[in-house]
Structures are given as structure tokens and as C-alpha cells.
Scaffold this motif. Structure first.
Motif, PDB file in Angstrom:
ATOM      1  N   ALA A  67     -51.955  -4.687  10.310  1.00  0.00           N
ATOM      2  CA  ALA A  67     -50.792  -5.435   9.825  1.00  0.00           C
ATOM      3  C   ALA A  67     -51.164  -6.339   8.657  1.00  0.00           C
ATOM      4  O   ALA A  67     -50.431  -6.422   7.655  1.00  0.00           O
ATOM      5  CB  ALA A  67     -50.187  -6.255  10.963  1.00  0.00           C
ATOM      6  N   LEU A  68     -52.316  -7.028   8.762  1.00  0.00           N
ATOM      7  CA  LEU A  68     -52.755  -7.898   7.671  1.00  0.00           C
ATOM      8  C   LEU A  68     -53.069  -7.091   6.407  1.00  0.00           C
ATOM      9  O   LEU A  68     -52.741  -7.526   5.290  1.00  0.00           O
ATOM     10  CB  LEU A  68     -53.981  -8.701   8.107  1.00  0.00           C
ATOM     11  CG  LEU A  68     -53.759  -9.754   9.193  1.00  0.00           C
ATOM     12  CD1 LEU A  68     -55.068 -10.417   9.581  1.00  0.00           C
ATOM     13  CD2 LEU A  68     -52.757 -10.808   8.720  1.00  0.00           C
ATOM     14  N   ALA A  69     -53.688  -5.928   6.570  1.00  0.00           N
ATOM     15  CA  ALA A  69     -53.983  -5.085   5.404  1.00  0.00           C
ATOM     16  C   ALA A  69     -52.695  -4.595   4.750  1.00  0.00           C
ATOM     17  O   ALA A  69     -52.592  -4.546   3.515  1.00  0.00           O
ATOM     18  CB  ALA A  69     -54.853  -3.906   5.828  1.00  0.00           C
ATOM     19  N   PHE A  70     -51.697  -4.265   5.577  1.00  0.00           N
ATOM     20  CA  PHE A  70     -50.410  -3.811   5.024  1.00  0.00           C
ATOM     21  C   PHE A  70     -49.723  -4.932   4.253  1.00  0.00           C
ATOM     22  O   PHE A  70     -49.202  -4.728   3.151  1.00  0.00           O
ATOM     23  CB  PHE A  70     -49.522  -3.309   6.155  1.00  0.00           C
ATOM     24  CG  PHE A  70     -48.125  -2.980   5.724  1.00  0.00           C
ATOM     25  CD1 PHE A  70     -47.852  -1.808   5.032  1.00  0.00           C
ATOM     26  CD2 PHE A  70     -47.083  -3.861   5.995  1.00  0.00           C
ATOM     27  CE1 PHE A  70     -46.565  -1.510   4.609  1.00  0.00           C
ATOM     28  CE2 PHE A  70     -45.784  -3.567   5.579  1.00  0.00           C
ATOM     29  CZ  PHE A  70     -45.527  -2.389   4.885  1.00  0.00           C
ATOM     30  N   VAL A  71     -49.715  -6.140   4.829  1.00  0.00           N
ATOM     31  CA  VAL A  71     -49.077  -7.272   4.151  1.00  0.00           C
ATOM     32  C   VAL A  71     -49.807  -7.608   2.853  1.00  0.00           C
ATOM     33  O   VAL A  71     -49.183  -7.898   1.816  1.00  0.00           O
ATOM     34  CB  VAL A  71     -49.034  -8.490   5.092  1.00  0.00           C
ATOM     35  CG1 VAL A  71     -48.556  -9.733   4.341  1.00  0.00           C
ATOM     36  CG2 VAL A  71     -48.113  -8.206   6.266  1.00  0.00           C
ATOM     37  N   VAL A  80     -44.181 -10.734  -6.636  1.00  0.00           N
ATOM     38  CA  VAL A  80     -43.023 -11.625  -6.582  1.00  0.00           C
ATOM     39  C   VAL A  80     -42.754 -12.080  -5.151  1.00  0.00           C
ATOM     40  O   VAL A  80     -42.256 -13.192  -4.909  1.00  0.00           O
ATOM     41  CB  VAL A  80     -41.780 -10.921  -7.179  1.00  0.00           C
ATOM     42  CG1 VAL A  80     -40.552 -11.839  -7.136  1.00  0.00           C
ATOM     43  CG2 VAL A  80     -42.065 -10.466  -8.606  1.00  0.00           C
ATOM     44  N   LEU A  81     -43.054 -11.213  -4.194  1.00  0.00           N
ATOM     45  CA  LEU A  81     -42.810 -11.548  -2.788  1.00  0.00           C
ATOM     46  C   LEU A  81     -43.762 -12.644  -2.338  1.00  0.00           C
ATOM     47  O   LEU A  81     -44.985 -12.521  -2.484  1.00  0.00           O
ATOM     48  CB  LEU A  81     -42.994 -10.308  -1.907  1.00  0.00           C
ATOM     49  CG  LEU A  81     -42.023  -9.140  -2.147  1.00  0.00           C
ATOM     50  CD1 LEU A  81     -42.393  -7.959  -1.266  1.00  0.00           C
ATOM     51  CD2 LEU A  81     -40.589  -9.579  -1.875  1.00  0.00           C
ATOM     52  N   ASP A  82     -43.192 -13.709  -1.806  1.00  0.00           N
ATOM     53  CA  ASP A  82     -44.001 -14.812  -1.302  1.00  0.00           C
ATOM     54  C   ASP A  82     -44.100 -14.680   0.217  1.00  0.00           C
ATOM     55  O   ASP A  82     -43.167 -15.022   0.950  1.00  0.00           O
ATOM     56  CB  ASP A  82     -43.368 -16.150  -1.687  1.00  0.00           C
ATOM     57  CG  ASP A  82     -44.260 -17.325  -1.284  1.00  0.00           C
ATOM     58  OD1 ASP A  82     -45.422 -17.066  -0.888  1.00  0.00           O
ATOM     59  OD2 ASP A  82     -43.786 -18.472  -1.351  1.00  0.00           O
ATOM     60  N   LEU A  83     -45.208 -14.159   0.698  1.00  0.00           N
ATOM     61  CA  LEU A  83     -45.410 -13.941   2.131  1.00  0.00           C
ATOM     62  C   LEU A  83     -46.246 -15.043   2.768  1.00  0.00           C
ATOM     63  O   LEU A  83     -46.674 -14.903   3.914  1.00  0.00           O
ATOM     64  CB  LEU A  83     -46.072 -12.579   2.363  1.00  0.00           C
ATOM     65  CG  LEU A  83     -45.299 -11.371   1.809  1.00  0.00           C
ATOM     66  CD1 LEU A  83     -46.086 -10.088   2.040  1.00  0.00           C
ATOM     67  CD2 LEU A  83     -43.925 -11.282   2.459  1.00  0.00           C
TER      68      LEU A  83
END
Length: 286
Positions: A67-71, A80-83
Motif C-alpha cells: 500500500a505504501l509503495a502504491f501511494v 499535484v495530489l497531496d497525500l
């Protein structure tokens, strides 16, 4: 202090396995059978908890890493996406803190708690669900023997075990018997029956002795032919006499039990009979 933290860390590591043991013990108690010495010994419980915990932590670690690698890849592809800030795998942080004897960050501790709660909820739902039941339906995990085949397994698969319990005979050949749904049965160290409990059973008198069968019927040709009439051969059997309803719960100790016969009846059939049989009219009080 180090010993206390080490003990706490060990408990946290084994928490998923302990949750499995608690759910498993709760599940086996629902069958109404008891054989305490075969439930789970201390050594086998510890080995089971450790093995389950290792597997679950490994799966959770791999899932979190994926999940962390995907994010991270998503953020690199779309800056642009602020995760939010990049975080470390909570399980990795936990084992690093234990190995380095240093405290975890507050955010890492919260994330670790969420991971452990998710693991326990998932395991408990699996053990109490139909998947676990289908996977281990044929296995006598508690070593109950015939009780598992005739009482525990039918009770967990839509059947009601009905027990016919014959108590020790009185005055040679007469005795009292009970018939009703089995709600509890307890076994000893060697699998012997210690006690059995029936719900709202029928109580009747039975007689052990010789039973004479009716002689076999002959055709009209055989009746015309000469020959001695065949007599019925007597054999041992059981006769049932008057019966009534005991009501409530009747618990019988092994000292008074002579024999037990178990029949399993489908719950659907019992519900159908209960709907078709009218209720008994109330008797007005004088």
C-alpha cells in the motif's frame, strides 16, 4: 523497565494469535460439549499463538508495504495530489524500536494500534465465520470422539441432537429414561461421559426383558398343509410404558446413566412441526 517493555512487546507480538485462541475457545463451547484436558494445553496454545502471529504479521507487513509503495508511486506520478507526509511501516517501526530499545513516535504507535486491531478483527471474524467452519468441519479439533460426530458436529450444521438417556434399572428390569434435546455434555480425561443435560425432556418408564414377536403369517395354502405351527422366538428387548414431561432442564450424572442413544433431527423439521402442532389450551384456574 526493560523487562516490562519486553513483556509488553511480546504480548503485542502474540496478540493476533491470542485473539484466535479466544475466538476458537468461544466457538468450541457453543457445541455443548466439554473435554477440558484436550481443549488446548499451554505448550500447544503458545506454539499456535506464535505461529499464527508470525503469519499474520508477515501478511500485514507485506500488505502495508504494498500500500505504501502504491501511494508513493501515485504521488510521484501525480505530484499535484497531496497525500500527506510519507510514513514508515508501523510493524517495521515497532520491531526496530524493540531491537533498538527506543520509544516509538506517537503517530507510529497509533498506526501500530490500528494495525493490531485490524488483524484481530479479521482473525476473529474468520474463526467465527462459515469459512473456518467449512475448512475444518471434518476435523475433531477437541478430540471429543463420538461426541463430536453425533452431538457437536450436527449441532453446528443445522441439526438438533436428541438424546435418549436410560438410567440404571430399579428392581432388576425397570428404569426411568429421558428423551430431549442435548444442551450440554461433559467428558472426562479418557473421553468418558461425566454428565449430560437435556432441555424439557420426556420422562418414561422402560422395562428390560424378553419380548415375544407375533408368529409369521402364513398363506392359505400353508395353513391347509399339515405341520406344527411355528412359534414366535423370544428375544431380549426394551418396552416403553407411561411417559410425561419433566420440563425445565434435567442434568444426569454418570453414576445413574446406563446407556445413551443420540439421534439428530434437522432444525427445519422441528420448526415445521412446531408450526403445525397447535398449542395446548390453557387450563382455567379454579
Amino acid at each position: 523497565m526493560a523487562l516490562t517493555l519486553g513483556l509488553l512487546a511480546s504480548v503485542l507480538v502474540l496478540l493476533p494469535g491470542l485473539a484466535v485462541l479466544a475466538a476458537f475457545n468461544f466457538r468450541t463451547r457453543r457445541g455443548g460439549a466439554r473435554r477440558p484436558e484436550l481443549a488446548l494445553t499451554t505448550i500447544s496454545a503458545l506454539v499456535m499463538a506464535a505461529a499464527v502471529s508470525i503469519v499474520v504479521h508477515l501478511v500485514a507487513w507485506a500488505a502495508i508495504e504494498g500500500a505504501l509503495a502504491f501511494v508513493t508511486a501515485l504521488h510521484d506520478a501525480y505530484p499535484v495530489l497531496d497525500l500527506g507526509p510519507k510514513i514508515e511501516n508501523p510493524l517495521t517501526s515497532f520491531f526496530a524500536a524493540v531491537a533498538g530499545n527506543k520509544p516509538m513516535a506517537f503517530s507510529g504507535a497509533v498506526a501500530l494500534g490500528m494495525v493490531l486491531i485490524t488483524e484481530m478483527v479479521a482473525l476473529v471474524n474468520f474463526v467465527l465465520g462459515e469459512t473456518f467452519e467449512l475448512a475444518f468441519d471434518e476435523y475433531d479439533l477437541n478430540g471429543q470422539g463420538w461426541v463430536f460426530e453425533h452431538i457437536t458436529r450436527p449441532a453446528e450444521n443445522g441439526y438438533t441432537p436428541v438424546g435418549h438417556v436410560f438410567t440404571a434399572t430399579m428392581s432388576g428390569k425397570y428404569g426411568i429414561a429421558y428423551k430431549g434435546p442435548i444442551i450440554d455434555i461433559r467428558q472426562g480425561d479418557k473421553g468418558e461421559i461425566l454428565s449430560i443435560a437435556l432441555a424439557r425432556p420426556e420422562r418414561f418408564l422402560y422395562e428390560l426383558g424378553t419380548v415375544d414377536d407375533d408368529p409369521p403369517k402364513k398363506s392359505w395354502i400353508e395353513r391347509l398343509l399339515p405341520g406344527d405351527a411355528e412359534e414366535a422366538e423370544p428375544h431380549s428387548g426394551v418396552r416403553h410404558h407411561e411417559k410425561d414431561y419433566a420440563g425445565g432442564v434435567v442434568a444426569l450424572d454418570a453414576r445413574v446413566i446406563n446407556n445413551i442413544v443420540v439421534r439428530s433431527i434437522a432444525d427445519e423439521l422441528l420448526e415445521q412441526i412446531d408450526e403445525e402442532v397447535p398449542d395446548e389450551p390453557e387450563v382455567p384456574l379454579a
